[in-house]
Design a protein around this motif. Structure first.
Motif, PDB file in Angstrom:
ATOM      1  N   PHE A  78     -31.539  63.230 -39.901  1.00  0.00           N
ATOM      2  CA  PHE A  78     -30.949  64.598 -40.343  1.00  0.00           C
ATOM      3  C   PHE A  78     -31.341  64.721 -41.959  1.00  0.00           C
ATOM      4  O   PHE A  78     -30.695  65.222 -42.584  1.00  0.00           O
ATOM      5  CB  PHE A  78     -29.582  64.867 -40.159  1.00  0.00           C
ATOM      6  CG  PHE A  78     -28.951  64.307 -38.583  1.00  0.00           C
ATOM      7  CD1 PHE A  78     -29.807  65.024 -37.723  1.00  0.00           C
ATOM      8  CD2 PHE A  78     -27.774  64.070 -38.577  1.00  0.00           C
ATOM      9  CE1 PHE A  78     -29.334  64.683 -36.472  1.00  0.00           C
ATOM     10  CE2 PHE A  78     -27.466  63.767 -37.309  1.00  0.00           C
ATOM     11  CZ  PHE A  78     -28.020  64.020 -36.089  1.00  0.00           C
ATOM     12  N   SER A  79     -32.535  63.809 -42.359  1.00  0.00           N
ATOM     13  CA  SER A  79     -32.826  63.956 -43.619  1.00  0.00           C
ATOM     14  C   SER A  79     -33.730  65.051 -44.027  1.00  0.00           C
ATOM     15  O   SER A  79     -33.707  65.578 -45.148  1.00  0.00           O
ATOM     16  CB  SER A  79     -33.519  62.678 -43.978  1.00  0.00           C
ATOM     17  OG  SER A  79     -34.743  62.493 -43.369  1.00  0.00           O
ATOM     18  N   MET A 219     -24.345  70.776 -36.677  1.00  0.00           N
ATOM     19  CA  MET A 219     -24.902  71.855 -37.261  1.00  0.00           C
ATOM     20  C   MET A 219     -23.926  72.333 -38.235  1.00  0.00           C
ATOM     21  O   MET A 219     -23.004  72.159 -38.284  1.00  0.00           O
ATOM     22  CB  MET A 219     -25.316  73.016 -36.235  1.00  0.00           C
ATOM     23  CG  MET A 219     -25.931  72.590 -35.074  1.00  0.00           C
ATOM     24  SD  MET A 219     -27.608  71.792 -35.617  1.00  0.00           S
ATOM     25  CE  MET A 219     -28.339  73.220 -36.384  1.00  0.00           C
ATOM     26  N   LYS A 220     -24.540  72.981 -39.264  1.00  0.00           N
ATOM     27  CA  LYS A 220     -23.755  73.627 -40.297  1.00  0.00           C
ATOM     28  C   LYS A 220     -22.733  74.827 -39.914  1.00  0.00           C
ATOM     29  O   LYS A 220     -21.669  74.721 -40.409  1.00  0.00           O
ATOM     30  CB  LYS A 220     -24.919  74.536 -41.412  1.00  0.00           C
ATOM     31  CG  LYS A 220     -24.133  74.961 -42.734  1.00  0.00           C
ATOM     32  CD  LYS A 220     -25.165  75.410 -43.574  1.00  0.00           C
ATOM     33  CE  LYS A 220     -24.361  76.069 -44.737  1.00  0.00           C
ATOM     34  NZ  LYS A 220     -25.538  76.595 -45.853  1.00  0.00           N
ATOM     35  N   GLU A 326     -19.437  64.244 -47.423  1.00  0.00           N
ATOM     36  CA  GLU A 326     -19.640  65.236 -46.227  1.00  0.00           C
ATOM     37  C   GLU A 326     -20.763  64.598 -45.032  1.00  0.00           C
ATOM     38  O   GLU A 326     -21.534  63.752 -45.529  1.00  0.00           O
ATOM     39  CB  GLU A 326     -20.197  66.439 -46.554  1.00  0.00           C
ATOM     40  CG  GLU A 326     -19.238  67.327 -47.663  1.00  0.00           C
ATOM     41  CD  GLU A 326     -19.722  68.536 -47.933  1.00  0.00           C
ATOM     42  OE1 GLU A 326     -20.958  68.656 -47.827  1.00  0.00           O
ATOM     43  OE2 GLU A 326     -19.118  69.115 -48.780  1.00  0.00           O
ATOM     44  N   ILE A 327     -20.424  64.977 -43.935  1.00  0.00           N
ATOM     45  CA  ILE A 327     -21.343  64.351 -43.105  1.00  0.00           C
ATOM     46  C   ILE A 327     -22.731  65.179 -42.955  1.00  0.00           C
ATOM     47  O   ILE A 327     -22.773  66.462 -43.360  1.00  0.00           O
ATOM     48  CB  ILE A 327     -20.899  64.654 -41.621  1.00  0.00           C
ATOM     49  CG1 ILE A 327     -21.527  63.818 -40.534  1.00  0.00           C
ATOM     50  CG2 ILE A 327     -20.683  66.331 -41.156  1.00  0.00           C
ATOM     51  CD1 ILE A 327     -20.863  63.805 -39.201  1.00  0.00           C
ATOM     52  N   PRO A 328     -23.868  64.427 -42.960  1.00  0.00           N
ATOM     53  CA  PRO A 328     -25.267  65.075 -42.993  1.00  0.00           C
ATOM     54  C   PRO A 328     -25.189  65.857 -41.723  1.00  0.00           C
ATOM     55  O   PRO A 328     -24.738  66.116 -40.570  1.00  0.00           O
ATOM     56  CB  PRO A 328     -26.021  63.991 -42.666  1.00  0.00           C
ATOM     57  CG  PRO A 328     -25.436  62.763 -42.836  1.00  0.00           C
ATOM     58  CD  PRO A 328     -23.981  62.961 -42.725  1.00  0.00           C
ATOM     59  N   VAL A 329     -25.842  67.174 -42.207  1.00  0.00           N
ATOM     60  CA  VAL A 329     -26.065  68.259 -41.538  1.00  0.00           C
ATOM     61  C   VAL A 329     -27.352  68.407 -40.844  1.00  0.00           C
ATOM     62  O   VAL A 329     -28.617  68.238 -41.606  1.00  0.00           O
ATOM     63  CB  VAL A 329     -25.802  69.747 -42.063  1.00  0.00           C
ATOM     64  CG1 VAL A 329     -25.981  71.059 -41.113  1.00  0.00           C
ATOM     65  CG2 VAL A 329     -24.292  69.610 -42.370  1.00  0.00           C
ATOM     66  N   ALA A 330     -27.659  68.492 -39.545  1.00  0.00           N
ATOM     67  CA  ALA A 330     -29.270  68.573 -38.877  1.00  0.00           C
ATOM     68  C   ALA A 330     -29.607  70.068 -39.002  1.00  0.00           C
ATOM     69  O   ALA A 330     -28.861  71.220 -39.176  1.00  0.00           O
ATOM     70  CB  ALA A 330     -28.820  68.261 -37.375  1.00  0.00           C
TER      71      ALA A 330
END
Length: 343
Positions: A78-79, A219-220, A326-330
């Motif tokens: 997810f970077s 997802m956001k 915060e959790i990374p968003v894909a």
């Protein structure tokens, strides 16, 4: 400490084998033997797999090795950055998450956890002390406020434990959603979390048995909807942490007579005995789920100092939830790719 080592050790083994030979399907025009984007962590994990493989097989290694490998794969997700051949890492993740997905799975951990759960249920229902059943019913009615003021003063330690057990499911909900969802099984985590509000660890361990990482991408839009907008909120984490630490202080300030009375209840009452065991189990497993959440959020290097703190019952995980990023968003493209591969 013994329960902590057992709980974390069993759960950390619950990962599928990762056949090194299958990585080549990702493609690497420069070196066909080394999968694209795997060279960044090959010096730490992959060489040990390569040395132990002959003809694509794997020799018996500690399960933590595979656990570490899987999380190294997760930490590249997810970077959204572009790789050297122009493909995004989101697309590479979709392929990486399939590595080992069709291979043989190690069910040893699941079997051990299931046996542990079965032994616990047998002990609580058949072997736990049950000398005061009528008193147990009375205590439960008092704690649920189903009885009015009859002049009886409830034990201060018992009251604190009761309310902490009501807060622990919130801690586990914030740890398991969304970072401990299973992408490789159709078993959702939320029913077990709902059951945990009534059954505690006795309702959560079955999910630990069925858990198959890694988690699906977040997802956001998900973070803006219930329940993730509530569980990811720092306000929620602060309220839970402050309430729990306040209850721990309330129990700590109890008199010696209260503690002596509480230990007597523990030896005689099935209700209090099972509740204390439940508290110990939730505290034991929480350190592993803190580590899992920390790794999914790519915060292991900066936040690893919190792992010893996570061993402190309730307070450690609660403080972690307050400090975690915060959790990374894909990206939408990565999520679409994963859904297309599953279909």
């Amino acid at each position: 400490m013994v329960l902590g080592s057992i709980g974390s050790g069993l759960t950390s083994c619950n990962f599928p084998y990762l056949p090194y030979a299958r990585c080549s399907r990702l493609g690497n025009p420069k070196n066909a033997a080394l999968p694209h984007n795997c060279d960044r962590f090959s010096s730490r994990i992959v060489p040990s797999l390569r040395r132990s493989s002959s003809g694509g097989g794997l020799s018996s290694k500690p399960c933590f090795q595979f656990y570490r490998t899987r999380f190294l794969l997760q930490r590249t997700s997810f970077s959204g950055r572009e790789s050297s051949d122009g493909s995004s890492e989101d697309d590479e993740l979709a392929a990486m998450d399939q590595i080992g997905g069709d291979g043989e799975e190690d069910w040893t951990t699941s079997v051990l956890l299931f046996l542990l759960w079965g032994a616990l249920m047998f002990y609580v229902t058949q072997l736990a002390p049950d000398q005061t059943p009528s008193t147990d019913i009375y205590f439960l009615q008092k704690l649920l406020n189903l009885k009015g003021d009859d002049g009886f003063q409830m034990n201060q330690v018992l009251v604190a434990l009761w309310y902490i057990m009501g807060l622990y499911p919130f801690v586990y909900s914030m740890l398991l959603l969304p970072s401990a969802r299973s992408s490789r099984s159709k078993v959702p985590v939320w029913p077990f979390l709902m059951v945990s509000f009534f059954a505690g660890a006795y309702g959560l361990i079955p999910y630990f048995v069925l858990w198959k990482p890694p988690p699906p991408p977040v997802m956001k839009e998900e973070l803006q909807r219930w329940p993730l907008n509530f569980l990811e909120s720092k306000i929620t984490a602060a309220v839970v942490a402050a309430s729990g630490i306040g209850l721990i202080a309330y129990a700590g300030l109890a008199s010696g007579e209260d503690w002596t009375e509480f230990f007597q209840y523990f030896r005689q009452s099935k209700f209090i005995h099972a509740t204390c065991l439940d508290f110990s189990l939730l505290s034991a497993f929480s350190a592993f789920w803190v580590f899992n959440d920390m790794t999914v959020r790519k915060w292991y290097e900066k936040g690893s100092w919190l792992l010893p703190l996570a061993l402190i019952p309730f307070a450690g995980p609660a403080i972690y939830l307050l400090l975690r990023p915060e959790i990374p968003v894909a990206s939408s493209q990565a999520s679409s790719s994963l859904k297309a591969e599953k279909d």
